[in-house]
Design a protein around this motif. Structure first.
Motif, PDB file in Angstrom:
ATOM      1  N   GLU A  65       0.793  -1.228   0.000  1.00  0.00           N
ATOM      2  CA  GLU A  65       0.000   0.000   0.000  1.00  0.00           C
ATOM      3  C   GLU A  65       0.826   1.279   0.000  1.00  0.00           C
ATOM      4  N   PRO A  66       1.883   1.383   0.818  1.00  0.00           N
ATOM      5  CA  PRO A  66       2.667   2.627   0.779  1.00  0.00           C
ATOM      6  C   PRO A  66       3.388   2.856  -0.552  1.00  0.00           C
ATOM      7  N   LEU A  67       3.556   1.806  -1.343  1.00  0.00           N
ATOM      8  CA  LEU A  67       4.260   1.930  -2.616  1.00  0.00           C
ATOM      9  C   LEU A  67       3.335   2.335  -3.759  1.00  0.00           C
ATOM     10  N   LEU A  68       2.031   2.250  -3.544  1.00  0.00           N
ATOM     11  CA  LEU A  68       1.065   2.602  -4.574  1.00  0.00           C
ATOM     12  C   LEU A  68       0.824   4.100  -4.580  1.00  0.00           C
ATOM     13  N   PRO A  69       0.498   4.660  -5.748  1.00  0.00           N
ATOM     14  CA  PRO A  69       0.202   6.093  -5.786  1.00  0.00           C
ATOM     15  C   PRO A  69      -1.101   6.382  -5.036  1.00  0.00           C
ATOM     16  N   LEU A  74      -8.386  -5.799  -4.051  1.00  0.00           N
ATOM     17  CA  LEU A  74      -9.025  -6.639  -5.054  1.00  0.00           C
ATOM     18  C   LEU A  74      -8.411  -6.413  -6.438  1.00  0.00           C
ATOM     19  N   VAL A  75      -8.071  -5.167  -6.739  1.00  0.00           N
ATOM     20  CA  VAL A  75      -7.429  -4.862  -8.021  1.00  0.00           C
ATOM     21  C   VAL A  75      -6.052  -5.534  -8.087  1.00  0.00           C
ATOM     22  N   LEU A  76      -5.274  -5.459  -7.006  1.00  0.00           N
ATOM     23  CA  LEU A  76      -3.968  -6.118  -6.970  1.00  0.00           C
ATOM     24  C   LEU A  76      -4.120  -7.627  -7.126  1.00  0.00           C
ATOM     25  N   ASP A  77      -5.110  -8.205  -6.436  1.00  0.00           N
ATOM     26  CA  ASP A  77      -5.341  -9.641  -6.573  1.00  0.00           C
ATOM     27  C   ASP A  77      -5.663 -10.006  -8.018  1.00  0.00           C
ATOM     28  N   ALA A  78      -6.439  -9.166  -8.697  1.00  0.00           N
ATOM     29  CA  ALA A  78      -6.787  -9.431 -10.092  1.00  0.00           C
ATOM     30  C   ALA A  78      -5.540  -9.363 -10.976  1.00  0.00           C
ATOM     31  N   ILE A  79      -4.690  -8.378 -10.756  1.00  0.00           N
ATOM     32  CA  ILE A  79      -3.454  -8.254 -11.545  1.00  0.00           C
ATOM     33  C   ILE A  79      -2.565  -9.464 -11.312  1.00  0.00           C
ATOM     34  N   ALA A  90     -15.196 -13.621 -12.377  1.00  0.00           N
ATOM     35  CA  ALA A  90     -16.246 -12.630 -12.121  1.00  0.00           C
ATOM     36  C   ALA A  90     -16.112 -11.947 -10.767  1.00  0.00           C
ATOM     37  N   GLU A  91     -15.420 -12.552  -9.815  1.00  0.00           N
ATOM     38  CA  GLU A  91     -15.314 -11.928  -8.482  1.00  0.00           C
ATOM     39  C   GLU A  91     -14.384 -10.712  -8.459  1.00  0.00           C
ATOM     40  N   PHE A  92     -13.645 -10.504  -9.547  1.00  0.00           N
ATOM     41  CA  PHE A  92     -12.771  -9.343  -9.639  1.00  0.00           C
ATOM     42  C   PHE A  92     -13.492  -8.193 -10.323  1.00  0.00           C
ATOM     43  N   PRO A  93     -12.955  -6.970 -10.199  1.00  0.00           N
ATOM     44  CA  PRO A  93     -13.529  -5.838 -10.947  1.00  0.00           C
ATOM     45  C   PRO A  93     -13.452  -6.109 -12.451  1.00  0.00           C
ATOM     46  N   PRO A  94     -14.155  -5.325 -13.260  1.00  0.00           N
ATOM     47  CA  PRO A  94     -14.114  -5.536 -14.710  1.00  0.00           C
ATOM     48  C   PRO A  94     -12.684  -5.500 -15.252  1.00  0.00           C
ATOM     49  N   ALA A  95     -12.429  -6.339 -16.250  1.00  0.00           N
ATOM     50  CA  ALA A  95     -11.085  -6.472 -16.803  1.00  0.00           C
ATOM     51  C   ALA A  95     -10.570  -5.144 -17.357  1.00  0.00           C
ATOM     52  N   THR A  96     -11.437  -4.364 -17.973  1.00  0.00           N
ATOM     53  CA  THR A  96     -10.983  -3.085 -18.533  1.00  0.00           C
ATOM     54  C   THR A  96     -10.539  -2.131 -17.433  1.00  0.00           C
ATOM     55  N   VAL A 126      -9.373  -3.075 -14.398  1.00  0.00           N
ATOM     56  CA  VAL A 126      -8.124  -3.612 -13.834  1.00  0.00           C
ATOM     57  C   VAL A 126      -6.957  -3.279 -14.755  1.00  0.00           C
ATOM     58  N   TYR A 127      -7.128  -3.461 -16.065  1.00  0.00           N
ATOM     59  CA  TYR A 127      -6.048  -3.173 -16.995  1.00  0.00           C
ATOM     60  C   TYR A 127      -5.706  -1.682 -17.006  1.00  0.00           C
ATOM     61  N   ALA A 128      -6.734  -0.836 -16.944  1.00  0.00           N
ATOM     62  CA  ALA A 128      -6.486   0.613 -16.948  1.00  0.00           C
ATOM     63  C   ALA A 128      -5.662   1.023 -15.728  1.00  0.00           C
ATOM     64  N   ILE A 129      -5.981   0.461 -14.579  1.00  0.00           N
ATOM     65  CA  ILE A 129      -5.217   0.767 -13.357  1.00  0.00           C
ATOM     66  C   ILE A 129      -3.797   0.223 -13.489  1.00  0.00           C
TER      67      ILE A 129
END
Length: 137
Positions: free
Chosen positions: A4-8, A27-32, A47-53, A55-58
């Motif tokens: 967490e401290p390393l993320l913007p 959840l986004v990190l888990d998806a990545i 499906a339990e992760f946020p939408p793929a678009t 996650v990819y954008a982040i």
């Protein structure tokens, strides 16, 4: 969370306004990590992760911001310190075959190996080597 401290900071905490983050960063990190570990396509995220678009954008935004380099360096340093070593490595070994075949190395600078794959009598394939270069026999 260790990362967490390393993320913007989230987009809406920088003082410029903006929409609050809709999905939990954990959840986004888990998806990545699911995409990276599983070798799956972004669109195949469960499906339990946020939408793929999303996650990819982040992920892409964090690549541009150098977040993954910071995470890599911090984890490497932490692992080395736990192993009783200096945080910064003093030397590195690069396998020339891996570098030549890497996706990050442009094709124009890749060396060519004059070796060829040979099929043995038992049906297995193997590389043959003569002197310093791989050559077919």
């Amino acid at each position: 969370m260790l990362l967490e401290p390393l993320l913007p900071p989230p987009g809406n905490t920088g003082g410029g306004g903006g929409r609050p983050e809709k999905h939990c960063r954990h959840l986004v990190l888990d998806a990545i990590f699911c995409v990276v570990r599983g070798g799956i396509a972004w669109r195949q995220l469960p499906a339990e992760f946020p939408p793929a678009t999303t996650v990819y954008a982040i992920f892409a935004r964090w690549v541009r911001a150098g977040v993954w380099r910071r995470i890599h360096d911090a984890l490497r340093d932490r692992t080395r310190v736990r192993g009783g070593r200096h945080p910064q490595p003093s030397a590195a070994i690069i396998d020339s075959q891996s570098v030549q075949g890497s996706d990050t190395v442009p094709g124009s600078s890749r060396g060519t190996t004059p070796g060829r794959r040979r099929t043995a009598a038992n049906g297995t394939s193997q590389w043959t080597r003569t002197g310093c270069y791989w050559r077919s026999s």
